[in-house]
Structure formats: C-alpha cells, structure tokens
Design a protein around this motif. Structure first.
Motif, short mmCIF file in Angstrom:
data_model
loop_
_atom_site.label_atom_id
_atom_site.label_comp_id
_atom_site.label_asym_id
_atom_site.label_seq_id
_atom_site.Cartn_x
_atom_site.Cartn_y
_atom_site.Cartn_z
N GLY A 154 -14.69 0.04 -4.02
CA GLY A 154 -13.26 0.23 -3.80
C GLY A 154 -12.97 1.34 -2.81
O GLY A 154 -12.09 1.23 -1.95
N LEU A 155 -13.73 2.44 -2.93
CA LEU A 155 -13.53 3.55 -2.00
C LEU A 155 -13.95 3.17 -0.59
O LEU A 155 -13.31 3.57 0.39
N ALA A 156 -15.03 2.39 -0.46
CA ALA A 156 -15.46 1.94 0.87
C ALA A 156 -14.40 1.06 1.51
O ALA A 156 -14.18 1.12 2.73
N GLN A 157 -13.73 0.25 0.71
CA GLN A 157 -12.66 -0.58 1.25
C GLN A 157 -11.49 0.28 1.75
O GLN A 157 -10.92 0.01 2.80
N LEU A 158 -11.17 1.35 1.01
CA LEU A 158 -10.09 2.23 1.45
C LEU A 158 -10.45 2.94 2.75
O LEU A 158 -9.61 3.05 3.66
N SER A 159 -11.69 3.41 2.85
CA SER A 159 -12.09 4.15 4.05
C SER A 159 -12.19 3.25 5.27
O SER A 159 -12.09 3.72 6.41
N GLY A 160 -12.39 1.94 5.06
CA GLY A 160 -12.54 1.03 6.20
C GLY A 160 -11.25 0.37 6.62
O GLY A 160 -11.26 -0.44 7.55
N SER A 161 -10.14 0.71 5.98
CA SER A 161 -8.87 0.10 6.31
C SER A 161 -7.98 1.10 7.05
O SER A 161 -7.79 2.22 6.60
N ILE A 162 -7.44 0.67 8.17
CA ILE A 162 -6.56 1.55 8.94
C ILE A 162 -5.15 1.55 8.37
O ILE A 162 -4.32 2.38 8.76
N GLU A 163 -4.85 0.63 7.46
CA GLU A 163 -3.52 0.54 6.88
C GLU A 163 -3.33 1.46 5.68
O GLU A 163 -2.21 1.64 5.21
N VAL A 164 -4.44 2.01 5.16
CA VAL A 164 -4.37 2.86 3.97
C VAL A 164 -4.11 4.29 4.41
O VAL A 164 -4.85 4.84 5.25
N PRO A 165 -3.09 4.95 3.89
CA PRO A 165 -2.82 6.35 4.26
C PRO A 165 -3.96 7.27 3.82
O PRO A 165 -4.70 6.98 2.87
N THR A 166 -4.07 8.38 4.51
CA THR A 166 -5.12 9.36 4.18
C THR A 166 -4.95 9.89 2.76
O THR A 166 -5.94 10.14 2.07
N THR A 167 -3.73 10.07 2.33
CA THR A 167 -3.50 10.59 0.98
C THR A 167 -4.05 9.64 -0.08
O THR A 167 -4.61 10.07 -1.09
N VAL A 168 -3.90 8.33 0.12
CA VAL A 168 -4.44 7.35 -0.83
C VAL A 168 -5.96 7.37 -0.80
O VAL A 168 -6.62 7.29 -1.86
N LEU A 169 -6.56 7.51 0.37
CA LEU A 169 -8.01 7.59 0.48
C LEU A 169 -8.54 8.83 -0.25
O LEU A 169 -9.54 8.77 -0.97
N MET A 170 -7.86 9.96 -0.08
CA MET A 170 -8.28 11.18 -0.76
C MET A 170 -8.11 11.07 -2.28
O MET A 170 -8.93 11.55 -3.05
N ALA A 171 -7.04 10.40 -2.71
CA ALA A 171 -6.84 10.19 -4.14
C ALA A 171 -7.95 9.33 -4.72
O ALA A 171 -8.45 9.60 -5.82
N GLY A 172 -8.36 8.30 -3.99
CA GLY A 172 -9.48 7.49 -4.44
C GLY A 172 -10.78 8.29 -4.51
O GLY A 172 -11.59 8.11 -5.42
N SER A 173 -10.98 9.19 -3.56
CA SER A 173 -12.18 10.04 -3.57
C SER A 173 -12.17 10.97 -4.78
O SER A 173 -13.22 11.20 -5.40
N VAL A 174 -11.00 11.51 -5.12
CA VAL A 174 -10.89 12.38 -6.29
C VAL A 174 -11.19 11.58 -7.56
O VAL A 174 -11.91 12.04 -8.46
#
Length: 301
Positions: free
Chosen positions: A253-273
């Motif tokens: 799921g996190l890899a999908q977030l990091s590979g999408s340009i449509e996902v905001p950085t804040t959402v990617l960081m929340a997934g990492s947390v």
C-alpha cells in the motif's frame, strides 16, 4: 646544612589509559547523540508533514514546528478510510500484515527453538557445518529464488494467499532464527540442565523449565527481528499478492502511494507513519520483557 626546596607538583604522565578514560566517555555521548538525531529527526519531520495541510506544506515545506491549532488529521483519515469510501484502505492492509507477521513469528519460533537447541546440545554428524549451511541460504539474492517459488506456489494453489506468503517468510527466517538462538543456547551452562536431569526431569522438561526461561531474551529478540522482516518485506508480497488488492500488506500500500503523482505528500507521510509506528510500539513493549528476561537469566545462572 642543605635545605630541600619543594618545587611545583609534577603532573602525572599522560598514558594511554588516562587518555582513553578522558576521551571515550565524551566520544560515546557524541556518537549516541548523532545516532539519536539520525533516527529521530527523519521520523519527526515525517510526522510533522503528515499533520500539516497541503496548502501550509506548499507555502513552507521545510518548517520543523507546527502550531498545535494548525494540526490536521485529514491525511490519516484518508489513509485509513476504506477504498470504497474514497480512502486508501490501510486498516485492511494493517490487518493483513499483522496476520502474516504473527503467523510467521509463531511458526518460525516453533520450529527454530527445538532446532537450535538440538544443534547446540546434541552431538550428530555434520553439527559444525549446520550453521554455515543455514547462513548459506542468504548468499542467494531474493530475486533469484522469487520466480521458482512463485511457480511452485502457483501450482500448489497458494499464489495470492496470505498463507502462501507466510510460508515463504517462514522459509526465509528459520535459518537466521536457528543461528541466533543457537548462539544463545551455547551460553547457557550445561551444568544447569544436568542438575535438572538428575532431579528427574526429562529432556523436554529441561527445555521447558530451564533452557527456555534462560533463553527468553534471545527468543524475544529473534521474534522481534522475524516480525520486522515479515512486516516490511516487499518483493515477495508484490509477487504473490499484486493481483488481489484485498490481501495486500502495508508495504504494498505504501509503495502504491509513493508511486502515484495524484497522492498528496501529506497522505504519503501519513501512510509511512502508519507503517512505522506498530514496529516502534512493539519494540518498546518487548523491551521490558527483554530486560526482565536478562535479569532473570542472570539470577538463575
């Protein structure tokens, strides 16, 4: 009559021992401080990014402090909300990762504890070569064995299942778990087990009442290490589960977030947390048991 004049007190010569005593404590704290900064600052910055609004982040991305009034949990809501409701569905991913990680830890320890004890205590042909053979498994890159494993598991009907993924992780972690536990079993005095045998305990009674309590710190550490591998692994999870999103793990799921340009950085960081916090919490929970196990082992020894 000659008088003896007392000169200024002489300083003791600078020796290697005095230099080490003066320098090493300072160097130790400097190294500890650098390691803490290297570990805490990236996580802190990631946490700050996850609780900021995207507008605030675009205006000042490098700010390391945020007013408590401006804290936003919208990114976490989007990460944890189900896919059917427009979120990323991380609650389902966390559940899948927990099932795989717990299953891997339980099966790995159930197999590696008696196996490592046998390698440590029982005399058999090739005993010295066993540890080297176990570690030789890690000489092969995961990419080399990934395709054969996928073909075998696909023919067995286990491709795309969490159980098949857990079996792969068990096969990967048993060798290193046996090696780690064997080294600790070697440090337990044989005299303690011999005394238990003289008192009437069988071999399994000795393991349960003597060896396992003394080896509990190593068992906890090995279980934590295996759990971290199963929680963070990506290659085999991608290979086995990519076609079924309902069975994805958190790393996918996190890899999908990091590979999408449509996902905001804040959402990617929340997934990492969300990916990182369970492992940190597990470490702090088990740290107390590790210390208690070490103390108990010292008293019994």
């Amino acid at each position: 009559m000659a008088t003896t004049q007392s000169g200024p007190s002489q300083r003791p010569p600078l020796t290697r021992d005095r230099a080490e005593r003066a320098v090493l404590p300072v160097v130790r704290w400097i190294v500890i401080a650098l390691l803490v900064l290297a570990s805490v600052v990236p996580f802190y910055y990631m946490l700050m990014l996850s609780v900021r609004s995207i507008q605030d982040l675009l205006l000042d991305p490098g700010r390391l402090w945020i007013n408590p009034v401006d804290i936003s949990v919208g990114a976490y809501k989007q990460v944890l909300r189900s896919v059917s409701h427009g979120g990323q569905g991380f609650l389902t991913l966390i559940r899948n990762s927990l099932l795989v990680a717990l299953g891997t830890v339980v099966v790995t320890l159930a197999v590696s504890i008696p196996g490592s004890y046998a390698v440590s205590r029982l005399a058999f042909k090739g005993r010295r070569q066993v540890s080297a053979l176990f570690l030789a498994v890690y000489l092969f890159p995961s990419v080399v064995i990934a395709v054969p494993l996928f073909v075998i598991f696909a023919r067995a009907g286990l491709s795309g299942s969490l159980a098949g993924l857990a079996i792969v992780y068990v096969a990967q972690t048993i060798p290193v778990a046996v090696y780690m536990l064997r080294q600790y079993f070697d440090t337990i005095p044989v005299s303690l087990e011999e005394a238990a045998l003289l008192d009437g305990c069988g071999r399994f009674g000795v393991i349960r009442r003597v060896s396992l309590p003394l080896a509990m710190p190593s068992i906890m550490a090995t279980g934590l290490y295996v759990c971290m591998i199963a929680w963070n692994e990506f290659l085999f999870a991608l290979l086995f589960l990519v076609q079924n999103r309902d069975r994805w793990t958190v790393s996918l799921g996190l890899a999908q977030l990091s590979g999408s340009i449509e996902v905001p950085t804040t959402v990617l960081m929340a997934g990492s947390v969300v990916l990182t916090v369970p492992i940190i919490a597990l470490f702090f929970i088990t740290e107390r048991f590790l210390v208690e196990g070490l103390s108990a082992g010292a008293e019994k020894g």
